[in-house]
Design a protein around this motif. Structure first.
Motif, PDB file in Angstrom:
ATOM      1  N   LYS A   1      -1.321   3.869  -8.262  1.00 25.01           N
ATOM      2  CA  LYS A   1      -2.245   4.168  -7.157  1.00 25.01           C
ATOM      3  C   LYS A   1      -3.666   4.413  -7.660  1.00 25.01           C
ATOM      4  O   LYS A   1      -4.634   4.162  -6.943  1.00 25.01           O
ATOM      5  CB  LYS A   1      -1.753   5.387  -6.382  1.00 25.01           C
TER       6      LYS A   1
ATOM      7  N   LEU B   1       1.923   7.272  -9.256  1.00 22.71           N
ATOM      8  CA  LEU B   1       0.545   7.749  -9.174  1.00 22.71           C
ATOM      9  C   LEU B   1      -0.366   6.933 -10.092  1.00 22.71           C
ATOM     10  O   LEU B   1      -1.526   6.688  -9.779  1.00 22.71           O
ATOM     11  CB  LEU B   1       0.467   9.239  -9.542  1.00 22.71           C
TER      12      LEU B   1
ATOM     13  N   PHE C   1      -2.816   8.701   2.072  1.00 25.34           N
ATOM     14  CA  PHE C   1      -1.506   8.163   1.673  1.00 25.34           C
ATOM     15  C   PHE C   1      -1.601   7.180   0.514  1.00 25.34           C
ATOM     16  O   PHE C   1      -0.682   7.065  -0.288  1.00 25.34           O
ATOM     17  CB  PHE C   1      -0.817   7.488   2.868  1.00 25.34           C
TER      18      PHE C   1
ATOM     19  N   ALA D   1       0.826  -1.219   0.000  1.00 28.42           N
ATOM     20  CA  ALA D   1       0.000   0.000   0.000  1.00 28.42           C
ATOM     21  C   ALA D   1       0.855   1.261   0.000  1.00 28.42           C
ATOM     22  O   ALA D   1       0.321   2.367  -0.051  1.00 28.42           O
ATOM     23  CB  ALA D   1      -0.923  -0.008   1.210  1.00 28.42           C
ATOM     24  N   GLY D   2       2.174   1.112   0.066  1.00 27.64           N
ATOM     25  CA  GLY D   2       3.073   2.273  -0.008  1.00 27.64           C
ATOM     26  C   GLY D   2       3.227   3.000   1.309  1.00 27.64           C
ATOM     27  O   GLY D   2       3.659   4.151   1.345  1.00 27.64           O
ATOM     28  N   LEU D   3       2.878   2.328   2.414  1.00 22.70           N
ATOM     29  CA  LEU D   3       2.954   3.002   3.711  1.00 22.70           C
ATOM     30  C   LEU D   3       4.296   2.784   4.410  1.00 22.70           C
ATOM     31  O   LEU D   3       4.585   3.457   5.391  1.00 22.70           O
ATOM     32  CB  LEU D   3       1.827   2.507   4.630  1.00 22.70           C
ATOM     33  N   LEU D   4       5.106   1.840   3.902  1.00 20.57           N
ATOM     34  CA  LEU D   4       6.391   1.556   4.552  1.00 20.57           C
ATOM     35  C   LEU D   4       7.538   1.691   3.557  1.00 20.57           C
ATOM     36  O   LEU D   4       7.350   1.557   2.355  1.00 20.57           O
ATOM     37  CB  LEU D   4       6.390   0.134   5.124  1.00 20.57           C
ATOM     38  N   ARG D   5       8.732   1.948   4.130  1.00 24.94           N
ATOM     39  CA  ARG D   5       9.948   1.861   3.302  1.00 24.94           C
ATOM     40  C   ARG D   5      10.317   0.380   3.214  1.00 24.94           C
ATOM     41  O   ARG D   5      10.163  -0.335   4.202  1.00 24.94           O
ATOM     42  CB  ARG D   5      11.114   2.578   4.001  1.00 24.94           C
TER      43      ARG D   5
ATOM     44  N   VAL E   1      -2.117  10.880  -5.174  1.00 21.15           N
ATOM     45  CA  VAL E   1      -1.777  12.299  -4.990  1.00 21.15           C
ATOM     46  C   VAL E   1      -0.284  12.357  -4.722  1.00 21.15           C
ATOM     47  O   VAL E   1       0.242  11.524  -3.964  1.00 21.15           O
ATOM     48  CB  VAL E   1      -2.528  12.896  -3.770  1.00 21.15           C
ATOM     49  N   SER E   2       0.383  13.337  -5.308  1.00 27.78           N
ATOM     50  CA  SER E   2       1.823  13.464  -5.090  1.00 27.78           C
ATOM     51  C   SER E   2       2.114  13.640  -3.596  1.00 27.78           C
ATOM     52  O   SER E   2       1.452  14.446  -2.930  1.00 27.78           O
ATOM     53  CB  SER E   2       2.331  14.681  -5.866  1.00 27.78           C
ATOM     54  N   PRO E   3       3.067  12.905  -3.059  1.00 27.47           N
ATOM     55  CA  PRO E   3       3.386  13.040  -1.624  1.00 27.47           C
ATOM     56  C   PRO E   3       3.753  14.474  -1.240  1.00 27.47           C
ATOM     57  O   PRO E   3       3.531  14.879  -0.101  1.00 27.47           O
ATOM     58  CB  PRO E   3       4.579  12.104  -1.445  1.00 27.47           C
TER      59      PRO E   3
ATOM     60  N   ARG F   1       4.490   2.666  -6.079  1.00 29.20           N
ATOM     61  CA  ARG F   1       4.472   4.040  -5.557  1.00 29.20           C
ATOM     62  C   ARG F   1       4.094   5.079  -6.625  1.00 29.20           C
ATOM     63  O   ARG F   1       3.890   6.242  -6.279  1.00 29.20           O
ATOM     64  CB  ARG F   1       5.850   4.391  -4.981  1.00 29.20           C
TER      65      ARG F   1
ATOM     66  N   GLY G   1       7.284   9.368  -1.306  1.00 26.92           N
ATOM     67  CA  GLY G   1       6.394   9.113  -0.165  1.00 26.92           C
ATOM     68  C   GLY G   1       6.971   8.187   0.891  1.00 26.92           C
ATOM     69  O   GLY G   1       6.235   7.551   1.633  1.00 26.92           O
ATOM     70  N   GLU G   2       8.315   8.135   0.955  1.00 25.05           N
ATOM     71  CA  GLU G   2       8.926   7.276   1.981  1.00 25.05           C
ATOM     72  C   GLU G   2       8.625   7.783   3.385  1.00 25.05           C
ATOM     73  O   GLU G   2       8.702   7.043   4.354  1.00 25.05           O
ATOM     74  CB  GLU G   2      10.438   7.189   1.761  1.00 25.05           C
ATOM     75  N   TYR G   3       8.308   9.101   3.478  1.00 29.98           N
ATOM     76  CA  TYR G   3       8.016   9.664   4.808  1.00 29.98           C
ATOM     77  C   TYR G   3       6.708   9.142   5.386  1.00 29.98           C
ATOM     78  O   TYR G   3       6.431   9.321   6.564  1.00 29.98           O
ATOM     79  CB  TYR G   3       7.981  11.203   4.741  1.00 29.98           C
ATOM     80  N   TYR G   4       5.881   8.475   4.558  1.00 25.44           N
ATOM     81  CA  TYR G   4       4.598   7.970   5.058  1.00 25.44           C
ATOM     82  C   TYR G   4       4.804   7.072   6.282  1.00 25.44           C
ATOM     83  O   TYR G   4       3.992   7.069   7.195  1.00 25.44           O
ATOM     84  CB  TYR G   4       3.876   7.173   3.965  1.00 25.44           C
TER      85      TYR G   4
END
Lengths: 233, 527
Positions: free
Chosen positions: A70, A67, B94, A48-52, B98-100, A65, B260-263
């Motif tokens: 997504k 757009l 998130f 889901a792109g929430l973690l590194r 949408v662009s981070p 990641r 978006g790594e800061y998520y």
């Protein structure tokens, strides 16, 4: 299509997911199984792109990641969190605009009816029960009209009618060519849905099963056969 | 983007609609308007009487703000804590297409609105009291709102969205900023100590070319000086450098890669913040700088049954807590006690107040207990627990055992608040003990009257309404106790008057607790 390649995730020194790779082909249902702490949620959150993470995640042959990826990706998290000040209807409207979704008013109405939300449309997020939140969360993911959908423990908190409805929705999505990945503990609930099963333990995939090759074997048997639990113990 | 605009618009509209339906909003508005009016009048009088209303002084005041604000922003953003994402945003924003960077900008809107409000305040203050011309104020407003917001946006994207510099870089950046602030504050303090302490000295300090040429922060001060005080070589150079650097940072942030790594950090911070808020509501004691409370192994012997079990279970939980029953409130009490002692000592309170010195500590603590809403404690957690209602015992006993530890905690806090002042003021042991007991009594009064307000009005007027009702009851109780104290003091003596005050207060508190025990009768009372 959902592709996971050599996915590795560390929390400090703790290795939560260790070089995991699997693929759910287009229009198929994948089930991610495993005991608590196996790394299922970490994989789901990474997709889901929430973690590194290290490795690659591809959605419809695009980096997860991006757009573009997504735009065609729906996600139902394990614990739904609603916007306090938005009504149920406004949640769907937000999703429609955020994803530029082609979903029609009629389709939204049908979806609300299926999940018994038609009389709850004006309720605010903060006024919803846990089960209601889960239903709204599922409807929001469906409102995207996704090509790939990720459901993390989607049955938790749902009433029997909603579980039955959700199972039917998953089968309909499959017919429409949507790729589905479900992470769950409830083997009973997904026994009619699966095409592929990925069994995880200690951050690794320890077994992958294709329904066609297994000749419709029982998912519960397959799980305990490989993890050594249940009757196998 | 369309989704985020819709989200913000609906959130604002729905929140306003909801607020307009609640009576407490109007009470709040009256209070805030009154407060602002009082502050404004007081501030204006102070500036006029002190002949403070000059352009040089507003520049000095703004320079202090600039030197604190920009490094402060960098510190909080580089710790990835300046923006507060909520779990609902983690869920719905998130994962959206949408662009981070846009996500960051939407979350930064509150900061940009903050800049706008500060800009308006500068215009109002500058026009009313600092004799600044209208065109200067308009120019500075535009400069402040536009460039400050662009700078902040660039800092947010650089610190949150940066995927090039590693974790080490962002751990070192706040340290460098703290050092920078320490050097600036240290040299300012040095100048103050070596000259005649006055605000003009601070003004001179920020007028120094070396300060105006400090990158970004000093350049911002230079621009402020240019607008309000007119051009000179250094502020023109500083302003030019500021504009170029802000535009440069904006371009860098625009071009920087951000996937978006800061998520992950934002999600973790959202979870931690949520937990902290829940703990605060449930009254889990903690010391602010202690990061995570690892529970210790502990045991307790249950001496008694029924409602007493609540007390022993709470004691077990507190024994597992590394700071036991103590938390930030303990530190505050210690600080308050020390402050009373130091101020009394340096102002020679003993000869200044004479026999009235015994009222110094009680007056201060009464004010503090009365005005501040206090902290949520473990007892309130009991009301969320269905087992509390199932215990076969009387509601009054449940109230007592659920709150017993709070009285013990108040006793320790009371000693910390009273003892330093008592030593400096030379209070007798009896008087010191009575003062501690008064503190315990005042706290118990607040606790039970809060409970009483809950029983009487529930959530009808929100937390503010509840606090107001509690203050009303407590005001009556303190008033009646004070009358008893005066009567006792006049008829017998000061100590007796003091004792009577505690006695009356105790009786009124008990009465409040008896009515409040209704909340331990049925769970639905709190709904």
């Amino acid at each position: 299509m959902l592709e996971i390649q050599e996915l590795t995730k560390k929390y400090g020194k703790y290795l939560a997911v260790d070089h995991v790779s699997f693929t759910v082909p287009t229009g198929q249902v994948g089930i991610l199984l495993g005991p608590n702490g196996a790394g299922k949620s970490t994989i789901i959150k990474s997709i889901a792109g929430l973690l590194r993470y290290q490795g690659g995640v591809g959605i419809e042959h695009m980096p997860a990641r991006s757009l573009e990826a997504k735009r065609v990706f729906g996600y139902v998290p394990e614990v739904p969190s609603m916007f306090d000040a938005l009504t149920v209807r406004e949640h769907i409207e937000y999703v429609r605009r955020a994803y530029d979704s082609p979903i029609t008013e009629e389709e939204i109405g049908q979806m609300f009816q299926r999940f018994e939300l038609d009389d709850k449309q004006d309720k605010l997020g903060r006024e919803l029960s846990k089960g209601m939140m889960q239903k709204v969360s599922i409807c929001c993911a469906l409102a995207i009209k996704p090509k790939v959908i990720l459901l993390d423990e989607p049955m938790v908190g749902l009433d029997p009618a909603a579980i039955k409805e959700l199972k039917e929705v998953v089968l309909e999505l499959k017919k429409q060519g949507v790729t589905v990945l479900i992470s769950t503990h409830m083997l009973e609930m997904v026994k009619d849905l699966w095409d592929f099963v990925f069994i995880m333990q200690k951050g690794k995939i320890i077994g992958t099963f294709d329904r066609q090759q297994q000749k419709d074997a029982d998912i519960e048997e397959l799980f305990f056969q490989i993890t050594g639990g249940g009757d196998a113990q | 983007m369309r989704g985020l605009i819709y989200l913000y618009r609906r959130t604002v509209i729905n929140n306003i609609k909801r607020a307009l339906k609640r009576p407490v909003t109007y009470i709040w508005l009256v209070f805030v308007a009154g407060y602002l009016l009082l502050m404004g009048v007081g501030f204006g009088t102070m500036i006029e009487e002190g002949n403070f209303g000059t352009p040089e002084n507003i520049v000095a005041a703004l320079s202090i703000i600039i030197f604190a604000m920009i490094p402060g922003n960098i510190i909080s953003y580089s710790k990835r804590k300046g923006l507060l994402f909520r779990p609902s945003e983690v869920h719905f924003v998130f994962s959206a297409p949408v662009s981070p960077k846009i996500v960051l900008m939407f979350e930064g809107v509150k900061s940009f609105i903050g800049n706008f409000v500060i800009g308006i305040l500068i215009v109002v203050f500058g026009g009313l009291w600092f004799h600044i011309s209208a065109w200067q104020l308009v120019v500075y407003f535009l400069f402040f709102v536009v460039f400050e917001s662009i700078l902040e946006a660039a800092i947010i994207i650089f610190c949150f969205g940066n995927e090039y510099f590693g974790e080490k870089f962002f751990k070192r950046l706040p340290v460098v900023m703290y050092l920078f602030m320490a050097v600036v504050a240290g040299t300012a303090l040095y100048k103050l100590m070596n000259g005649e302490p006055s605000f003009a000295l601070i003004s001179d300090y920020f007028a120094m070319p070396v300060i105006q040429l400090v990158p970004i922060v000093g350049w911002n001060v230079a621009a402020t000086r240019l607008v309000f005080l007119g051009p000179d070589t250094f502020n023109v150079i500083g302003t030019a450098l500021y504009i170029v650097s802000v535009m440069g940072m904006f371009l860098f942030a625009w071009k920087m890669k951000c996937t978006g790594e800061y998520y992950e950090d934002a999600m973790k911070f959202a979870d931690d913040y949520q937990k902290m808020r829940e703990n605060q509501k449930k009254g889990v004691a903690s010391i602010p700088w202690k990061k995570k409370n690892k529970l210790r192994a502990a045991s307790v012997e249950y001496k008694g049954a029924y409602a007493k079990a609540i007390y022993f279970r709470q004691m077990l939980e507190y024994k597992k807590n590394p700071t036991f029953i103590f938390g930030w409130n303990t530190l505050l009490c210690f600080g308050l006690g020390a402050a009373i002692a130091v101020i009394s000592y340096f102002n020679d309170a003993v000869s200044e107040f004479g026999a009235g010195k015994i009222f110094i500590v009680p007056a201060v603590v009464s004010y503090v207990v009365f005005v501040f809403s206090g902290y949520a404690t473990k007892w309130s957690k009991e009301l969320d627990n269905p087992y509390t209602y199932l215990i076969p015992d009387s509601p009054l006993k449940k109230v007592w055992y659920a709150t017993k530890i709070e009285h013990m905690r108040a006793f320790v806090d009371g000693i910390l608040v009273t003892l330093p002042g008592a030593v400096v003021l030379g209070l007798s042991p009896a008087m010191t003990i009575l003062t501690v007991l008064l503190y315990v009594c005042l706290n118990a009064n607040k606790l039970y009257y809060n409970m009483l307000a809950d029983v009487l009005i529930g959530n009808l007027f929100g937390n503010v309404g509840r606090s107001l009702v509690r203050m009303l009851f407590q005001g009556f109780a303190i008033g009646i106790a004070a009358v008893a104290a005066v009567a006792g003091g006049l008829l017998v003596g000061l100590e007796v008057g003091f004792f009577l005050m505690i006695l009356v207060m105790g009786i009124l508190t008990f009465a409040g607790a008896t009515v409040a025990s209704l909340s331990f009768n049925r769970m639905e009372v709190m709904e």
